[in-house]
Design an enzyme around this catalytic site. Sequence first.
Site, PDB file in Angstrom:
ATOM      1  N   LYS A  11       0.750  -0.919   0.082  1.00  0.00           N
ATOM      2  CA  LYS A  11      -0.002   0.467   0.437  1.00  0.00           C
ATOM      3  C   LYS A  11       0.868   1.529  -0.037  1.00  0.00           C
ATOM      4  O   LYS A  11       2.113   1.249   0.131  1.00  0.00           O
ATOM      5  CB  LYS A  11      -1.530   0.373   1.076  1.00  0.00           C
ATOM      6  N   PRO A  94       9.652  -4.798   0.366  1.00  0.00           N
ATOM      7  CA  PRO A  94      10.642  -4.212   0.653  1.00  0.00           C
ATOM      8  C   PRO A  94       9.827  -4.399   2.380  1.00  0.00           C
ATOM      9  O   PRO A  94       8.808  -3.738   2.594  1.00  0.00           O
ATOM     10  CB  PRO A  94      11.097  -3.107   0.137  1.00  0.00           C
ATOM     11  N   GLY A 101       4.401  -4.119   4.003  1.00  0.00           N
ATOM     12  CA  GLY A 101       4.468  -5.556   3.857  1.00  0.00           C
ATOM     13  C   GLY A 101       4.493  -6.773   4.642  1.00  0.00           C
ATOM     14  O   GLY A 101       4.451  -7.642   3.837  1.00  0.00           O
ATOM     15  N   GLY A 102       4.311  -6.538   6.313  1.00  0.00           N
ATOM     16  CA  GLY A 102       4.199  -7.414   6.885  1.00  0.00           C
ATOM     17  C   GLY A 102       2.956  -7.239   7.273  1.00  0.00           C
ATOM     18  O   GLY A 102       2.014  -8.950   7.537  1.00  0.00           O
ATOM     19  N   ASP A 136      -2.422  -1.893  10.556  1.00  0.00           N
ATOM     20  CA  ASP A 136      -2.432  -1.560   9.168  1.00  0.00           C
ATOM     21  C   ASP A 136      -3.249  -3.116   8.469  1.00  0.00           C
ATOM     22  O   ASP A 136      -3.919  -3.399   7.225  1.00  0.00           O
ATOM     23  CB  ASP A 136      -1.406  -1.383   8.398  1.00  0.00           C
TER      24      ASP A 136
HETATM   25  O1  C5P Z   1      -0.362  -1.252  15.445  1.00  0.00           O
HETATM   26  P1  C5P Z   1       1.174  -1.335  15.213  1.00  0.00           P
HETATM   27  O2  C5P Z   1       1.987  -2.529  15.358  1.00  0.00           O
HETATM   28  O3  C5P Z   1       1.262  -1.360  13.249  1.00  0.00           O
HETATM   29  O4  C5P Z   1       1.957   0.493  15.868  1.00  0.00           O
HETATM   30  C1  C5P Z   1       2.854   0.061  15.942  1.00  0.00           C
HETATM   31  C2  C5P Z   1       3.843   1.764  17.147  1.00  0.00           C
HETATM   32  O5  C5P Z   1       3.275   2.103  16.072  1.00  0.00           O
HETATM   33  C3  C5P Z   1       2.450   1.833  17.976  1.00  0.00           C
HETATM   34  O6  C5P Z   1       2.721   0.333  19.450  1.00  0.00           O
HETATM   35  C4  C5P Z   1       2.638   3.058  18.446  1.00  0.00           C
HETATM   36  O7  C5P Z   1       3.584   3.358  19.079  1.00  0.00           O
HETATM   37  C5  C5P Z   1       2.802   3.728  16.855  1.00  0.00           C
HETATM   38  N1  C5P Z   1       1.365   3.901  16.084  1.00  0.00           N
HETATM   39  C6  C5P Z   1       0.701   5.065  16.585  1.00  0.00           C
HETATM   40  N2  C5P Z   1      -0.650   5.303  16.379  1.00  0.00           N
HETATM   41  C7  C5P Z   1      -1.007   4.363  15.656  1.00  0.00           C
HETATM   42  C8  C5P Z   1      -0.300   3.500  15.199  1.00  0.00           C
HETATM   43  C9  C5P Z   1       0.803   2.952  15.263  1.00  0.00           C
HETATM   44  O8  C5P Z   1       1.440   5.592  18.061  1.00  0.00           O
HETATM   45  N3  C5P Z   1      -2.309   4.507  15.051  1.00  0.00           N
END
Ligand code: C5P
Length: 283
Positions: A11, A94, A101-102, A136
């Site tokens: 994306k 990548p 990607g994950g 995501d």
């Molecule tokens: O949910 P995910 O594991 O993708 O998020 C990774 C990190 O990014 C979260 O631990 C948080 O610190 C930050 N994050 C955030 N607000 C979001 C998405 C992610 O602060 N809407």
Amino acid sequence: MNRVTLSAYAKLNLTLDILRKRPDGYHDVQMVMQSVSLHDDVTVALTDGAEIACRCGDIPGDESNLAVKAARAFFDAAGVAPCGLDIEIVKRIPAQAGMAGGSTDGAAVLRALRALLAPELTDAELLRIGADVGSDVPYCVRGGTALAEGRGERLTFLPQAPCLYTVLCKPDFAISTPMLFSRVRLDALSNRPDTAGMLAALQAGDAVGVLARVRNVFEDVLPESCGEVFAIKSRLLALGAEAAAMTGSGPTVFGLFRDEAAARAAYEALSAEYRQTDLAQFV
Ligand code: C5P
């Protein structure tokens, strides 16, 4: 049927805005997401026993892999008896690039397990399971063009964007998403994306309006060590891109083109300079 192979699309963020910090540590965001043809191939096979095995190129296939997390979340939530799985991922997107990607591999595992074990599960149920895997992941379950709000899991699917070509270029460093969020000072963010204008342009199928509103506020909080992001952006614009921005929390930069030949020429020029350069189109 005991095996299925699905395409897991990358994306781009056509827009990315950060609205507020939440009590749970996450941020409320507003992002227009677009899937592109660059994809991984995710094969899920049912096996005897209980082990979840995952091969994912150079990326560890352990419990930290979102494909494995997605499989566990599926068995926890879908009311289906767990079984063994063999997950094989042919990686083209990548890693740590801002292209989900994950997350898209995790979403593909959810779709594969639904197809193999629980075809009655609705999209809404699958999106809910995805939200526990990563912010995501729900978007990646459906893909296409969508507005993502809340932490990224609240989705409004939009009319398919006009077909644009994209050159994606990832410099050779990674940016930590939590680190980048921690650099955001909400009252200091200026030049926010015109999300309402982007939504109107998408509703109208107005490619020029879409191109004019591409914007990611994370570009304003990048540390100095990430200057290459701006160098790539300038290069893409000089090569004829009609818009360019970083996607997600980076560091990949994408350029957008209405003309396929122009995109291909830019891809050829940039891929001679940057190892991780791809040519794709909106899907
Ligand atoms: O949910 P995910 O594991 O993708 O998020 C990774 C990190 O990014 C979260 O631990 C948080 O610190 C930050 N994050 C955030 N607000 C979001 C998405 C992610 O602060 N809407």
